[in-house]
Design an enzyme around this catalytic site. Structure first.
Site, PDB file in Angstrom:
ATOM      1  CB  THR A 158      -0.946   0.044   1.316  1.00 50.65           C
ATOM      2  OG1 THR A 158      -1.474   1.241   1.366  1.00 50.65           O
ATOM      3  CG2 THR A 158       0.113  -0.413   2.565  1.00 50.65           C
ATOM      4  CG  ASP A 159      -1.286   4.904  -0.870  1.00 54.40           C
ATOM      5  OD1 ASP A 159      -1.631   4.215   0.045  1.00 54.40           O
ATOM      6  OD2 ASP A 159      -1.653   5.656  -1.731  1.00 54.40           O
ATOM      7  CD  GLU A 160      -3.249   3.615   4.570  1.00 54.45           C
ATOM      8  OE1 GLU A 160      -3.098   3.379   5.475  1.00 54.45           O
ATOM      9  OE2 GLU A 160      -4.336   3.341   3.579  1.00 54.45           O
ATOM     10  CE1 TYR A 218      -3.260  -2.935   5.645  1.00 55.58           C
ATOM     11  CE2 TYR A 218      -3.131  -0.144   5.249  1.00 55.58           C
ATOM     12  CZ  TYR A 218      -3.080  -1.559   4.752  1.00 55.58           C
ATOM     13  OH  TYR A 218      -3.430  -1.948   3.442  1.00 55.58           O
ATOM     14  CE  LYS A 262      -0.101  -4.415   3.188  1.00 53.20           C
ATOM     15  NZ  LYS A 262      -0.573  -5.762   2.699  1.00 53.20           N
TER      16      LYS A 262
HETATM   17  P1  NAD Z   1      -9.656  -7.274   2.522  1.00 50.75           P
HETATM   18  O1  NAD Z   1      -9.679  -7.085   3.895  1.00 50.75           O
HETATM   19  O2  NAD Z   1     -10.807  -7.055   1.786  1.00 50.75           O
HETATM   20  O3  NAD Z   1      -9.554  -8.813   2.215  1.00 50.75           O
HETATM   21  C1  NAD Z   1      -8.479  -9.637   2.969  1.00 50.75           C
HETATM   22  C2  NAD Z   1      -8.507 -11.062   2.756  1.00 50.75           C
HETATM   23  O4  NAD Z   1      -7.450 -11.663   3.330  1.00 50.75           O
HETATM   24  C3  NAD Z   1      -9.994 -11.593   3.037  1.00 50.75           C
HETATM   25  O5  NAD Z   1     -10.501 -12.499   2.177  1.00 50.75           O
HETATM   26  C4  NAD Z   1      -9.482 -12.278   4.239  1.00 50.75           C
HETATM   27  O6  NAD Z   1     -10.566 -13.556   4.647  1.00 50.75           O
HETATM   28  C5  NAD Z   1      -8.249 -12.813   3.766  1.00 50.75           C
HETATM   29  N1  NAD Z   1      -7.401 -13.329   5.104  1.00 50.75           N
HETATM   30  C6  NAD Z   1      -6.851 -12.419   6.275  1.00 50.75           C
HETATM   31  N2  NAD Z   1      -6.242 -13.081   6.928  1.00 50.75           N
HETATM   32  C7  NAD Z   1      -6.006 -14.079   6.418  1.00 50.75           C
HETATM   33  C8  NAD Z   1      -5.039 -15.491   6.908  1.00 50.75           C
HETATM   34  N3  NAD Z   1      -4.423 -15.291   8.021  1.00 50.75           N
HETATM   35  N4  NAD Z   1      -4.966 -16.252   6.147  1.00 50.75           N
HETATM   36  C9  NAD Z   1      -5.686 -16.218   4.907  1.00 50.75           C
HETATM   37  N5  NAD Z   1      -6.636 -15.435   4.401  1.00 50.75           N
HETATM   38  C10 NAD Z   1      -6.648 -14.331   5.220  1.00 50.75           C
HETATM   39  O7  NAD Z   1      -8.668  -6.510   1.959  1.00 50.75           O
HETATM   40  P2  NAD Z   1      -8.313  -5.740   0.604  1.00 50.75           P
HETATM   41  O8  NAD Z   1      -8.888  -4.393   0.804  1.00 50.75           O
HETATM   42  O9  NAD Z   1      -8.891  -6.518  -0.492  1.00 50.75           O
HETATM   43  O10 NAD Z   1      -6.783  -5.713   0.493  1.00 50.75           O
HETATM   44  C11 NAD Z   1      -6.062  -6.814  -0.161  1.00 50.75           C
HETATM   45  C12 NAD Z   1      -4.447  -6.385   0.096  1.00 50.75           C
HETATM   46  O11 NAD Z   1      -4.204  -5.117  -0.849  1.00 50.75           O
HETATM   47  C13 NAD Z   1      -3.982  -6.089   1.494  1.00 50.75           C
HETATM   48  O12 NAD Z   1      -2.814  -6.754   1.395  1.00 50.75           O
HETATM   49  C14 NAD Z   1      -3.939  -4.721   1.447  1.00 50.75           C
HETATM   50  O13 NAD Z   1      -2.995  -4.005   2.257  1.00 50.75           O
HETATM   51  C15 NAD Z   1      -3.516  -4.386   0.023  1.00 50.75           C
HETATM   52  N6  NAD Z   1      -3.941  -3.047  -0.263  1.00 50.75           N
HETATM   53  C16 NAD Z   1      -5.399  -2.622  -0.256  1.00 50.75           C
HETATM   54  C17 NAD Z   1      -5.695  -1.323  -0.646  1.00 50.75           C
HETATM   55  C18 NAD Z   1      -7.153  -0.812  -0.580  1.00 50.75           C
HETATM   56  O14 NAD Z   1      -7.472   0.245  -0.863  1.00 50.75           O
HETATM   57  N7  NAD Z   1      -8.158  -1.924   0.088  1.00 50.75           N
HETATM   58  C19 NAD Z   1      -5.017  -0.339  -1.126  1.00 50.75           C
HETATM   59  C20 NAD Z   1      -3.463  -0.777  -1.201  1.00 50.75           C
HETATM   60  C21 NAD Z   1      -3.153  -1.945  -0.845  1.00 50.75           C
HETATM   61  P1  TYD Z   2     -10.582   4.269   4.466  1.00 49.49           P
HETATM   62  O1  TYD Z   2     -11.705   3.680   3.400  1.00 49.49           O
HETATM   63  O2  TYD Z   2     -10.653   3.485   5.813  1.00 49.49           O
HETATM   64  O3  TYD Z   2      -9.173   3.980   3.921  1.00 49.49           O
HETATM   65  P2  TYD Z   2      -7.723   4.427   4.572  1.00 49.49           P
HETATM   66  O4  TYD Z   2      -8.014   4.624   5.878  1.00 49.49           O
HETATM   67  O5  TYD Z   2      -6.957   3.138   4.326  1.00 49.49           O
HETATM   68  O6  TYD Z   2      -7.343   5.654   3.655  1.00 49.49           O
HETATM   69  O7  TYD Z   2     -10.566   5.566   4.681  1.00 49.49           O
HETATM   70  C1  TYD Z   2     -10.687   6.778   3.652  1.00 49.49           C
HETATM   71  C2  TYD Z   2     -10.562   8.234   4.344  1.00 49.49           C
HETATM   72  O8  TYD Z   2     -11.938   8.363   4.707  1.00 49.49           O
HETATM   73  C3  TYD Z   2      -9.704   8.107   5.337  1.00 49.49           C
HETATM   74  O9  TYD Z   2      -9.132   9.456   5.458  1.00 49.49           O
HETATM   75  C4  TYD Z   2     -10.390   8.002   6.609  1.00 49.49           C
HETATM   76  C5  TYD Z   2     -11.893   8.708   6.085  1.00 49.49           C
HETATM   77  N1  TYD Z   2     -13.076   7.907   6.785  1.00 49.49           N
HETATM   78  C6  TYD Z   2     -14.249   8.836   7.145  1.00 49.49           C
HETATM   79  O10 TYD Z   2     -13.916  10.071   7.073  1.00 49.49           O
HETATM   80  N2  TYD Z   2     -15.139   8.333   7.816  1.00 49.49           N
HETATM   81  C7  TYD Z   2     -15.396   6.940   7.985  1.00 49.49           C
HETATM   82  O11 TYD Z   2     -16.388   6.373   8.545  1.00 49.49           O
HETATM   83  C8  TYD Z   2     -14.244   6.052   7.610  1.00 49.49           C
HETATM   84  C9  TYD Z   2     -14.502   4.705   7.532  1.00 49.49           C
HETATM   85  C10 TYD Z   2     -13.021   6.712   6.705  1.00 49.49           C
END
Ligand code: NAD
Ligand code: TYD
Length: 364
Positions: free
Chosen positions: A136-138, A162, A166
């Site tokens: 992630t970019d975070e 988190y 990562k």
């Molecule tokens: P998500 O939380 O929707 O899904 C996570 C999945 O991992 C779920 O299906 C869960 O059951 C599975 N999981 C969790 N723990 C596990 C374990 N111990 N063994 C096997 N499976 C397990 O997450 P997401 O939003 O789809 O993100 C996927 C990946 O992308 C993550 O690594 C996250 O850090 C990265 N990412 C997410 C975003 C975003 O905007 N959501 C952006 C950049 C990177």
């Molecule tokens: P989120 O979707 O949790 O992603 P991330 O924290 O990984 O960026 O949140 C996106 C942005 O929205 C973040 O700045 C937090 C804000 N946010 C709210 O303002 N209200 C909410 O209820 C949630 C879940 C997030």
């Protein structure tokens, strides 16, 4: 094309991005095999993989990435050559209220996969393999308003548990390449949105709350900035890296699409006014609540490297992507109602009970 994956192990393939990736991959590469390994935590759902359960190229294993023996067996018995690692605890707010699971799953879990890959691929002399780690970019921390966007050279300054988990495992993955010669690649992507996004994250939470006439919680002043990418464009980026990426490299993925939270919530409200009119404008539901502790102010991705070196280009504009997404939630009420079970309701209570409204709204 430099590399053609034959059999992929997709960890976390029942989650938001992982399931979108599996759908995408099987559509684009029907002759390859995909095995999903997922523990089906609160964020994982087999409904995200509906429509492919009878596909002969796909199989599902319910298991934990911490189970190294299981991963070794899968890599060995199914002759898997490519591991795409999505599985994680992924929600910043949950990491603030309970960091332990993040360190366990994200750091120990990834290390478990690395150990298995080293043993089954490297120790057996299997040079044709890939370990792609989805990050992630975070990990880069936060930007001021006028700072340039994150490049791959940006210093790691993670701020939430988190992001710190990562960041740690980006380093561990890197070390397995440099020390042992594992063929790793890493992608750091900005915020995703799209179908199957669990409604604890901002965009789906806002859509679902609009549909239910509930308050739309905005943390603090709502001026925080995120850089949003349609989920399938993230999948395309990972595809480019798998096929043409250089082993040992890190690639940022993003769509140059920065929005303040308040603007994005207002936009979603306007779309809901069109697609799901409810008498009053949905913006009346906006409620400013206590800010998230340690809330990062701005994320922005500079994706020049993947664009220049791997000819990557997002296909969705924000306009097309956000319309598709809102429509998807309107058309898939059964899905989002299905994932909003008791544990989801308990989470809402836990996360929002100490976030006091700074302005009150009237529910519809
Ligand atoms: P998500 O939380 O929707 O899904 C996570 C999945 O991992 C779920 O299906 C869960 O059951 C599975 N999981 C969790 N723990 C596990 C374990 N111990 N063994 C096997 N499976 C397990 O997450 P997401 O939003 O789809 O993100 C996927 C990946 O992308 C993550 O690594 C996250 O850090 C990265 N990412 C997410 C975003 C975003 O905007 N959501 C952006 C950049 C990177
Ligand atoms: P989120 O979707 O949790 O992603 P991330 O924290 O990984 O960026 O949140 C996106 C942005 O929205 C973040 O700045 C937090 C804000 N946010 C709210 O303002 N209200 C909410 O209820 C949630 C879940 C997030």
């Amino acid at each position: 094309m430099n590399y053609q994956p034959k059999h992929l192990l997709v960890t976390g393939g029942a989650g938001f991005i992982g399931s979108n990736f599996v759908h995408y991959w099987l559509r684009e590469y029907p002759d390859s095999q995909v095995t999903v390994l997922d523990a089906l935590t609160y964020a994982g759902n087999l409904q995200n993989l509906r429509g492919i359960q009878n596909n002969k190229s796909y199989s599902f294993v319910h298991g934990d990435i911490l189970d190294t023996a299981l991963v070794e067996k899968l890599l060995h018995d199914a002759s898997i050559d490519t591991l795409v690692h999505f599985a994680a605890e992924s929600h910043v707010d949950r990491s603030i209220l309970g960091p332990d699971a993040f360190l366990k799953t994200n750091i120990e879990g990834t290390h478990s996969l690395l150990k298995a890959a080293k043993k089954i691929w490297l120790d057996a002399g299997k040079t044709t393999h890939r370990f792609h780690h989805v990050s992630t970019d975070e990990v880069y921390g936060t930007l001021t308003l006028d700072a340039p966007a994150f490049t791959e050279q940006h210093q790691y300054l993670p701020n939430s548990p988190y992001a710190a988990s990562k960041a740690s495992l980006d380093h561990i993955v890197r070390s397995y390449h440099h020390t042992y010669g594992l063929n790793t690649t890493i992608s750091n992507c900005s915020n995703n949105y799209g179908p199957y996004h669990f409604p604890e994250k901002l965009i789906p939470l806002i859509i679902v709350n609009c549909l239910e006439g509930k308050p739309l919680p905005i943390y603090g002043d709502g001026k925080q900035i995120r850089d949003w990418l349609y989920v399938e464009d993230h999948c395309r980026g990972i595809e480019r890296i798998l096929l043409n990426g250089k082993v040992g490299e890190v690639y940022n993925i993003g769509g140059n699409n920065e929005w303040t939270n308040i603007d994005i919530v207002t936009l979603v409200c306007q779309l809901m006014d069109i697609y799901h009119p409810h008498g009053a404008p949905h913006t009346q539901l906006i409620t400013h609540v206590t800010d998230r502790p340690g809330h990062d102010r701005r994320y922005a991705i500079d994706a020049t490297k993947i664009m220049d070196q791997l000819s990557y280009k997002p296909l969705e504009t924000f306009e097309t992507g956000i319309h598709k997404t809102v429509r998807w939630y309107l058309d898939n009420e059964e899905w989002w109602r299905g994932v909003m079970d008791n544990s989801y309701k308990k989470w809402l209570d836990k996360n929002y009970s100490d976030k006091k409204p700074r302005s009150q709204v009237t529910e519809f």
